[in-house]
Structure formats: structure tokens, C-alpha cells
Design a protein around this motif. Structure first.
Motif, PDB file in Angstrom:
ATOM      1  N   THR A 715     -24.494 -10.676  -6.953  1.00  0.00           N
ATOM      2  CA  THR A 715     -25.375  -9.215  -7.163  1.00  0.00           C
ATOM      3  C   THR A 715     -25.786  -9.308  -8.635  1.00  0.00           C
ATOM      4  O   THR A 715     -25.148  -9.892  -9.385  1.00  0.00           O
ATOM      5  CB  THR A 715     -24.284  -8.141  -6.860  1.00  0.00           C
ATOM      6  OG1 THR A 715     -23.337  -8.207  -7.537  1.00  0.00           O
ATOM      7  CG2 THR A 715     -23.849  -8.173  -5.213  1.00  0.00           C
ATOM      8  N   PRO A 716     -26.880  -8.518  -8.970  1.00  0.00           N
ATOM      9  CA  PRO A 716     -27.369  -8.465 -10.284  1.00  0.00           C
ATOM     10  C   PRO A 716     -26.377  -7.634 -11.251  1.00  0.00           C
ATOM     11  O   PRO A 716     -26.245  -8.116 -12.163  1.00  0.00           O
ATOM     12  CB  PRO A 716     -28.721  -7.559 -10.154  1.00  0.00           C
ATOM     13  CG  PRO A 716     -29.047  -7.703  -8.538  1.00  0.00           C
ATOM     14  CD  PRO A 716     -27.660  -8.072  -7.897  1.00  0.00           C
ATOM     15  N   THR A 717     -25.271  -6.762 -10.649  1.00  0.00           N
ATOM     16  CA  THR A 717     -24.209  -6.282 -11.350  1.00  0.00           C
ATOM     17  C   THR A 717     -23.129  -7.057 -11.733  1.00  0.00           C
ATOM     18  O   THR A 717     -22.361  -6.629 -12.309  1.00  0.00           O
ATOM     19  CB  THR A 717     -23.955  -4.969 -10.732  1.00  0.00           C
ATOM     20  OG1 THR A 717     -23.720  -5.142  -9.377  1.00  0.00           O
ATOM     21  CG2 THR A 717     -25.289  -3.967 -10.626  1.00  0.00           C
ATOM     22  N   ASP A 719     -20.837  -7.382  -9.663  1.00  0.00           N
ATOM     23  CA  ASP A 719     -19.554  -6.797  -9.209  1.00  0.00           C
ATOM     24  C   ASP A 719     -18.558  -7.420  -8.189  1.00  0.00           C
ATOM     25  O   ASP A 719     -17.625  -6.948  -7.735  1.00  0.00           O
ATOM     26  CB  ASP A 719     -19.926  -5.367  -9.006  1.00  0.00           C
ATOM     27  CG  ASP A 719     -20.675  -5.257  -7.760  1.00  0.00           C
ATOM     28  OD1 ASP A 719     -21.372  -6.463  -7.250  1.00  0.00           O
ATOM     29  OD2 ASP A 719     -20.980  -4.114  -7.106  1.00  0.00           O
TER      30      ASP A 719
END
Length: 934
Positions: A715-717, A719
Motif C-alpha cells: 500500500t502507498p501508506t 501500513d
């Protein structure tokens, strides 16, 4: 062989020395109000057995319907039909015997629990050879509903077959067979005298000689017949039978055509009868009853597989072939007394052979799919180009390639329905046709005529047919391997070498079945050269003149039912590809002269990709191949990205081994698992499927191993924990299933090993329909980690919805936590439906899922289980609710009521708690539909 010769000699002696014919006299009252026949019957039985008899057996097939424990009832269950099992008692039917006497003295008689439709009568005095006894019986037959076997009572019509007591045949022992809805009662020819009383408004149709008188609004039918087998009656208050004044036999049938006038139908029937008579001789009776039930139970396959609105066949052709199939079968059944339970191949083969000859003579231009073959977009398919008769070898190949075929001498009740109704009939007829081609046309035609002349109206066996084949050629291959085994024929041309004006051809027999085979020289699709080759049991080189052809082929006309035609030919001229490449739209039957590639539009859906449109490129035809591949590049309309999958698989089907199938392959998949996040999997696998006891057995055992490499986009974050992005899992498991329609048993055990964990699991399921037609479903799951160093719950056992880290389940929205797609479940691991506080187990998990039917698909479910995580006490989970079980494992809906959360039904957001099972895999649906057929 000695035993077979002994039986043949016995039959010859019996047929020549003893000609007494049993006499059956029946006084019957037909009572439509109680759906009964009240019968007084006498049987004059002659001992033609060649031995002294101390007992006599009678077939009492009406009693096969008495309850759900008879052989007939069990046969229905084997065939995945439960209508009889749960039928009301008043719809089943039975025989109520009041008395049986022998020579006017009351006799002891008995039935067995295993065969309630067979009566054993103990004689007080031995019955000597050529002696006779008179058996009298008084009984009532309760007529069953016709929805079970098509015979019985409908609203206004009674179709009666096997409705009276009939003596069994003694032939080296009593031949007693229970009714299995196979229409193969084995009884001797008898003379019949029947007095039948019916209400005034009922008409009786029969092929017995009939005299009708009316007394006080009662019809009195006197029915007589000489040297006949079973007596079939149609009794109806709404008569739909028509008698055609055909010659030399009158046809009485309700299988008439509304589209053809009477004159046309009569002309067609006269042609059929003349054709059959030219092979089998004169029919021994004046009339022939043809009930549409007989066609419905054994239709012309191909007619009923295409939608009627397409009108694929001309009216006269369709009606002609329907009638020809039924009449030819009845003709053969009345002419020869075969034991159809143990020796059916010749009767089946003669019928198919006659069908082949009839169509070849009168309809050579008709295609297998009729006028549909002329439609634009379809006419270029190979399926559209094959003739009506070419469907026979194709269907045989379909069964043989899947190892679903059985020997022609297999006892009929041990055949799968697919083989009994279709494949074995086709193979037998094709075998006679090929034998004819090998030994010469007139030889087989004369053999059939001579056989018919000798054995019309007599007890006979298929082995006697070979005595009539007057040839010096060796046909042992046909008598033995072709008839008695399911060995496959597979020849190939290995090499063609030019030597001056000759060709040296190396031919290899790939199987352990040696048959004659024809070699052809072909040019521009014309046969320029033809030669029979014999005794090629391994490798053989032959030399032929090189003369006017550019292609060599084996079995070019496909007269021999061969396992594989793709390896049967070679180009003489040097070419890059022996078989040119051919690109075809949609799946088709194979063309053995091309390397075929098929491209097929496909569509699938998931929430993140949206509608996925792709083009599947594969080599898979309608016939199984050893090596298959499928590459599916796709475009996802929602994510606006390319995706797809590929699969390469090799299958090996050993013959006569404990292993049914070995398959190994590699697959790869790339789609989205969440919004704008892709996953890629690469799986290597191997499977062993163990052979079933027989093809009627639904039991299966599978041993499998796989190694899967998964790459989930981060994921881009960031997480997500890194351990959930890239990982490899080795999986080893064993599965057992016996999915009966009443009792369904499944068991599987599994072990998974990865870098950070290893775990084992066991799943057992038992599903049963009780006598009250209530379904009870019991499922048990237990799983435990052997090692677990993971730092997330991603690989944990799930109580309600597995994370599916192997991407093996068809989740529509696998990452959804809210909304309708989050409510989709696939019953696995814990199998719970409610979302409880402790949803995962990183140590062990054990659950029991049960459901009990209330009415049809309405059930109550109850689940309990224990969830154990490290450092915590085991969590006790429970729930219950309503299950709508429309199609088990394919379409189900769950409404939770009460659980650890309390009364869920009162929750304001209750609609979000409803769960559903939805599987749209075509293969799973197909397997569900085909149950009981093969």
C-alpha cells in the motif's frame, strides 16, 4: 472359454430339443379409482432347463416399488434421483399376493429382503425334464406414479409394463434380476391369454390380438398373443395412439408427428420396416406397439441437446430417426432372447449398426448439428462440418479420452448411465461397422441375416453370432480385446522415408491393443491409395509405392474408434510443420490435421478490477488432451489496467492401475486484491486421483501438493506488515469425498509450511437427508500451528472469513470490510457466519457447524467452537440463525439470530450481518449437474 462353449451348447440343445412354450393366462380387473389391477393368473410352466427342478422363481417387478429399500429404490439414489425416496406411500405401488398354488395345491413361497421383487416357489415334487406344472396366483397390483420410471399412472393414462408375475429363466442356474429401471426383464417367450375388464370410458392399446365386447358399461378385452415376451399395455381415458396400416407390420404409436400428414408418416414407416427386414428378416407378429415413453427413455442424442427454436432438423428426418430408433430396438428385442443384463452388446450393436446404415443410405447429407451448421459464424467450426454419423466416434472418443469407457461385456447394471445409454451402444455399432469394413460388406450382412434366421424366437447369446461370420481373416482382436476390455487403439506414423519410387513407413502401436488398421495415400483430400495393415503389435516398417499422393494417413475415414487421431499422418513433402497452425474462434472439436489454437472471449468480475474482459488462448478442444495450456490476457475496466492468468497442465491417465489420473502443472494469476493494489501468484502443483471401485461409484480420493509464490503490492501508506507482501507456501493435502444424494461424506487434511509458520488442519463433513426429507448438515474443523513466528493475523486460522492468503477462493471483494461484498463468505476453516470479537486464532481453532432442515431449503444452523491464541484463554464461540440453502455450496444465504454478541436480529444494522455464499465457477456447477450420469 470352456464355460462359454458349454453354455452355447446348452442353448443349442435347449432350443432344438425342447420347444414347449409357457402359457400365461390372466384375468384382470382394472380399477382406476384405486389405481389397482386385481389379477387371477395361471402359468403353465415347462421345464426346458435340462435339469430336475425343486423350485421355480417368478419375477414380481411391480413389487420393486414397495418401499425405499428395494434394489430399484437404491438405484434411484445412485442415479441422484430422490423423488422415489421421499414419495408418498400411496404413489409407490406394490404387489399384494393373496395366494399361490402349484397344481391346485397351496404352495410355500417366499421373497428375500434383498430381492422383494423375486418370488421363490418351493415344489413339493421335483419337476423333471420336459415336465410341466401349473402355477395359480391371486394378487393385487397397486400401480405407481409414472414420475419414477415413466411407467405407471398419470392423470388419465396408465402405461403398464412388467405388471404381472413372470417365470424366470433357468440357464445353468436361475437368472433372477431385480427391476432397476433398465427395461431388461429376462423372461422366456410365452403364449398369452388375457381377459381385461376396464371402465367403459377407457381404451386399451396393445400389440396383442384384441377383441372387445361391452357388458353393462364394462369393457371386456380379450387379448391373445403367441410366442411373445413381455406384454405392454396402455390404458387411457384420453387415447392418443394412432394405428398405421403399414406392411407387413401394423405400427400402433403415440409418437406421431403433428407436422407430417398420415400418408407421409405411413410411407416413412413402410420404408423403415422394409430396411430393417432386409437385415433381420420378417417380424414374427402382426402388430408393434411403440410408446413414446420408450423414446423418452432412450432418445436420439443430439436432437434433445439443441434448442428447439433453432429447428435444426427437417421434420421428416427428425421423426423418421426417432421412430427408427425405437422400432429397430423393439424389433431386435422381440426377435432375439438375449440376457440383456449380462449380454447386451450385440443387441445394442445391431441397433446402432442399423441406425448408421439407415442414415448413410437415406440422409448422408445431414450434419450432426443439422441446419445450425449453415449459420454464419458457426459453419466454419469443425463441429458444424461432421456428418450425423460422425458423432458416434466423437462421443466414444470423449469417453475414452477421460477413461470413462467400460468393456462391452460389463454387466449392464455396473455400467455408468453414460455408457449404458450412449457410449457402449455407439462402440458396439462402430465395432460391427469396422469389422464389416475389414472382412467385407457382404460377410457381415450375411452373418446378421443367418444369425437372425437361426435364432429368431429363441434364446441366444452374442457369442453365437461369431459362428455366422464366414471369413478366413483373423478377428480374434474383435472377439477378445474390442468386446471384452476397454483397451484403446492408438497407432501413429513415426517416420516416412523416400527410397527412389517407394516410401518406407514406420508405424508404431502406442497401446497394448493390436487391430487391423488401414493406411491411406491422400492428395487434395482424395483417397488415392488404401491398404490394410495387420499384426502391428509394436513397431513395423512397410514399403509402399510412391504414386500420386503427398500425404500418408492411418484410419483416414475414422472407421476405427481410435483414441487419438492427431498422430495418424505425415506429409511426404518436407515442411516446417507436419500439421499447419490453425487459429479458431471459440472451443471446437479437434481437427487432427492441424495444430489448433482457440481464442475465446471471457469475462469475470471482482470489485477492484470491475468487469475483466479477456481473450483466452488455448489448445483445449472438446476432447481431453494430455497437455493443455491456457493463456488469458485481460483488461480490467475499473482499474484501467492489464491483468490475466495462464495455466500449463500435463495429465496422464494410466489404464488398469490404482491411479485414475496424475496431473502436474504451473499456473499464474495477476489481478487486484484491493483498490489499485495488485497481487501475483505462481503455483506449481501435482495431483494424484485414485481410481474409483467402478464408474457408478461417486467416491473420490485425491492426494495433492503445491508450492505457491505470492507477491502482493504494498500500500502507498506502507501500513501493511512486510510479511504479508511476499511469501511462499508449500501445501500438502489429502481429500476424500462420497457425495451421495442422501448421504454426503467429505474429509480432508492439510499441511502448510512457510518461512514463518507451519500448520495442519482437518475438515470433516457429513450431510444427510432424513426419512422426513429434512437435511442435517454436520461439519467439523480442527487446525493447529506447529510453528508460528508471524507478527500479524494474516496467516491465522479464521473463525468466519479466511483471509485467503493463497488466493484460492472466489471472493468478489476480498479486502472489503463493509458493504455487501464483505458479507460474502466461503465456508472454510471455522465456518462461522457472525463476525465475533475474537475472529482469528494463532495457536489453534476447533469448530462444529450444524444445520437442520425445516422445509425444503429452509434450515436452522447452530455453530460452536473454541478459538485459542497465544497467552490467552480459549474463547468459546457460538451462534445460530436461519440458512436458506438453495444450492449447497453454490448459493446459500445466512440470517444470524443469536451469538456471543447477543440477539443480532435486533441490531439496527442487521442487514449488514446477513451473509451469503455465491460460487459462479462453471466447472463446479457442471460437476453438480452431471452427478449420476458419469
Amino acid at each position: 472359454m470352456k464355460k462359454q462353449l458349454f453354455l452355447i451348447l446348452c442353448l443349442v440343445c435347449l432350443n432344438t430339443l425342447y420347444s414347449q412354450t409357457n402359457t400365461i393366462k390372466i384375468n384382470a380387473i382394472f380399477n382406476p379409482y384405486d389405481k389397482e389391477l386385481r389379477i387371477q393368473q395361471s402359468i403353465t410352466y415347462y421345464n426346458n432347463s435340462g435339469e430336475i427342478l425343486n423350485e421355480i422363481y417368478l419375477h414380481n417387478w411391480p413389487n420393486a416399488y414397495k418401499d425405499k429399500n428395494t434394489p430399484l429404490a437404491k438405484r434411484f439414489i445412485e442415479n441422484y434421483s430422490k423423488s422415489f425416496h421421499f414419495a408418498n406411500e400411496k404413489h409407490r405401488g406394490h404387489t399384494n399376493i393373496k395366494s399361490i398354488s402349484v397344481d391346485y395345491e397351496l404352495s410355500n413361497w417366499e421373497t428375500s429382503e434383498n430381492q422383494p421383487d423375486i418370488i421363490k416357489i418351493s415344489l413339493k415334487e421335483p419337476l423333471h425334464l420336459n415336465g410341466s406344472v401349473k402355477i395359480n396366483a391371486t394378487y393385487t397390483v397397486k400401480i405407481p406414479k409414472d414420475k419414477f420410471t415413466n411407467y405407471g399412472v398419470d392423470i388419465y393414462t396408465y402405461n403398464l409394463r412388467y405388471w404381472y408375475l413372470a417365470p424366470a429363466i433357468y440357464n445353468n442356474g436361475w437368472k433372477t434380476y431385480s427391476n432397476l429401471d433398465m427395461d431388461d426383464l429376462y423372461i422366456d417367450y410365452s403364449n398369452y391369454e388375457i381377459d381385461l375388464l376396464t371402465p367403459f370410458d377407457f381404451v386399451v392399446n396393445t400389440d396383442l390380438e384384441t377383441t372387445l365386447s361391452v357388458k353393462k358399461n364394462i369393457n371386456v378385452y380379450k387379448l391373445t398373443g403367441k410366442h411373445k415376451l413381455d406384454v405392454e399395455l396402455n390404458i387411457s381415458s384420453q387415447n392418443d395412439f394412432i394405428q398405421f396400416n403399414t406392411s407387413p407390420v401394423s405400427i400402433i404409436t403415440n409418437l406421431n408427428s403433428e407436422k407430417l400428414n398420415n400418408t407421409v408418416q405411413t410411407d416413412i414407416l413402410n420404408r423403415e420396416l422394409a430396411f430393417i427386414e432386409s437385415y433381420l428378416g420378417k417380424f414374427p407378429h402382426q402388430k408393434l406397439l411403440v410408446n413414446k415413453i420408450e423414446y423418452d427413455k432412450n432418445p436420439v442424442y443430439g436432437f434433445n441437446q439443441l434448442p428447439s427454436f433453432l429447428a435444426p432438423y427437417a421434420d421428416n428426418f427428425e421423426w423418421d430417426i426417432k421412430l427408427f430408433k425405437v422400432i429397430s430396438k423393439k424389433y431386435i428385442d422381440q426377435l432375439f432372447l438375449f440376457n440383456m443384463r449380462e449380454d447386451a452388446w450385440l443387441a445394442d450393436g445391431l441397433q446402432t449398426y442399423l441406425m448408421l446404415k439407415y442414415v448413410e443410405k437415406y440422409y448422408p447429407e445431414i450434419k450432426a448439428i443439422g441446419t445450425v451448421s449453415k449459420i454464419w459464424g458457426i459453419r466454419n467450426f469443425n463441429l458444424a462440418k461432421i456428418s450425423f454419423n460422425q458423432k458416434y466416434p466423437f462421443v466414444y472418443q470423449f469417453a475414452a479420452r477421460k477413461n470413462l469407457d467400460q468393456a462391452l461385456t460389463t454387466q449392464a447394471d455396473s455400467l455408468s448411465n453414460f455408457n449404458r445409454k450412449i457410449v457402449n451402444k455407439y462402440k458396439a455399432g462402430l465395432g460391427l461397422q469396422y469389422l464389416e469394413n475389414f472382412v467385407g460388406d457382404s460377410i457381415i450382412t450375411n452373418a446378421i441375416k443367418n444369425y437372425s434366421k437361426k435364432y429368431t424366437g429363441k434364446m441366444t447369446t452374442s457369442l453365437l453370432f461369431f459362428n455366422e461370420i464366414n471369413t478366413e481373416k483373423n478377428i480374434d482382436w474383435f472377439k477378445n480385446d474390442y468386446i471384452k476390455t476397454n483397451k484403446k487403439v492408438d497407432y501413429t506414423i513415426q517416420k516416412v522415408k523416400e527410397k527412389n519410387d517407394s516410401l518406407e513407413i514406420t508405424i508404431f502401436n502406442k497401446r497394448n491393443f493390436t487391430t487391423p488398421i488401414q493406411l491411406y495415400g491422400i492428395k487434395d483430400d482424395e483417397i488415392k491409395y488404401k491398404k490394410w495393415l495387420i499384426d502391428i503389435d509394436s513397431i513395423k516398417k512397410i514399403t509402399i509405392p510412391k504414386d500420386g499422393f503427398n500425404r500418408i494417413s492411418l484410419n483416414y475415414e475414422s472407421l476405427l474408434p481410435e483414441y487419438n487421431l492427431r498422430n495418424n499422418w505425415k506429409n511426404i513433402d518436407k515442411k516446417i510443420f507436419n500439421r499447419p497452425l490453425q487459429l479458431k474462434f471459440l472451443k471446437d472439436i479437434e481437427n487432427p490435421y492441424y495444430n489448433q489454437f482457440f481464442y475465446t472471449p471471457v469475462a469475470r468480475y471482482n470489485y477492484y478490477d470491475g468487469l475483466v474482459l479477456g481473450l483466452a488462448i488455448s489448445n483445449k478442444t472438446l476432447l481431453r488432451k494430455s497437455f493443455n495450456y491456457k493463456v488469458t490476457p485481460s483488461y480490467s475496466t475499473k482499474s484501467n489496467s492489464f491483468s490475466g492468468s495462464f495455466a500449463f497442465q500435463y495429465e496422464y491417465l494410466p489404464e488398469n492401475k490404482k491411479i485414475e489420473k496424475f496431473s502436474a502443472g504451473i499456473t499464474g494469476v495477476s489481478y487486484h486484491y484491493a483498490e489499485n493494489l495488485t497481487y501475483n501468484t505462481l503455483t506449481n502443483y501435482a495431483l494424484l486421483e485414485f481410481k474409483r471401485k467402478n464408474l457408478r461409484d461417486v467416491e473420490s480420493k485425491v492426494l495433492g501438493a503445491s508450492y505457491t509464490v505470492i507477491d502482493r503490492e504494498k500500500t502507498p501508506t506502507l501500513d501493511q506488515h512486510p510479511e504479508t507482501n511476499k511469501y511462499n507456501v508449500f501445501n500438502f493435502g489429502f481429500g476424500y469425498s462420497k457425495p451421495g444424494i442422501i448421504n454426503d461424506v467429505r474429509f480432508s487434511t492439510n499441511m502448510q509450511v512457510a518461512n514463518k509458520f507451519s500448520k495442519v488442519s482437518l475438515t470433516g463433513q457429513y450431510r444427510v437427508l432424513t426419512d422426513a426429507n429434512r437435511q442435517f448438515d454436520f461439519r467439523f474443523f480442527a487446525g493447529a500451528f506447529l510453528t508460528n513466528k508471524t507478527e500479524t493475523n494474516f496467516f491465522d486460522f479464521a473463525l468466519d472469513r479466511p483471509t485467503d492468503y493463497l488466493f484460492q477462493y472466489d471472493y468478489l471483494g476480498r479486502s472489503e470490510t463493509t458493504g455487501i461484498l464483505s458479507q460474502q463468505i466461503i465456508i472454510n476453516e471455522g465456518g462461522f457466519k457472525s463476525k465475533l470479537p475474537v475472529a482469528y486464532a494463532n495457536q489453534w481453532l476447533s469448530t462444529i457447524n450444524t444445520s437442520v432442515g425445516l422445509w425444503r431449503w429452509l434450515e436452522v444452523y447452530n455453530d460452536i467452537g473454541f478459538v485459542k491464541n497465544k497467552g490467552k484463554s480459549a474463547y468459546f464461540a457460538y451462534e445460530n440463525g436461519i440458512r436458506l440453502n438453495f444450492v449447497p455450496d453454490i448459493l446459500e444465504v445466512y440470517f444470524p439470530f443469536y451469538s456471543n454478541l447477543g440477539w443480532e436480529i435486533t441490531d439496527p444494522s442487521y442487514s449488514s450481518k446477513i451473509r451469503f455464499v455465491l460460487v459462479i465457477k462453471p466447472k463446479k456447477i457442471y460437476n453438480f449437474i452431471r452427478r449420476g450420469f458419469y
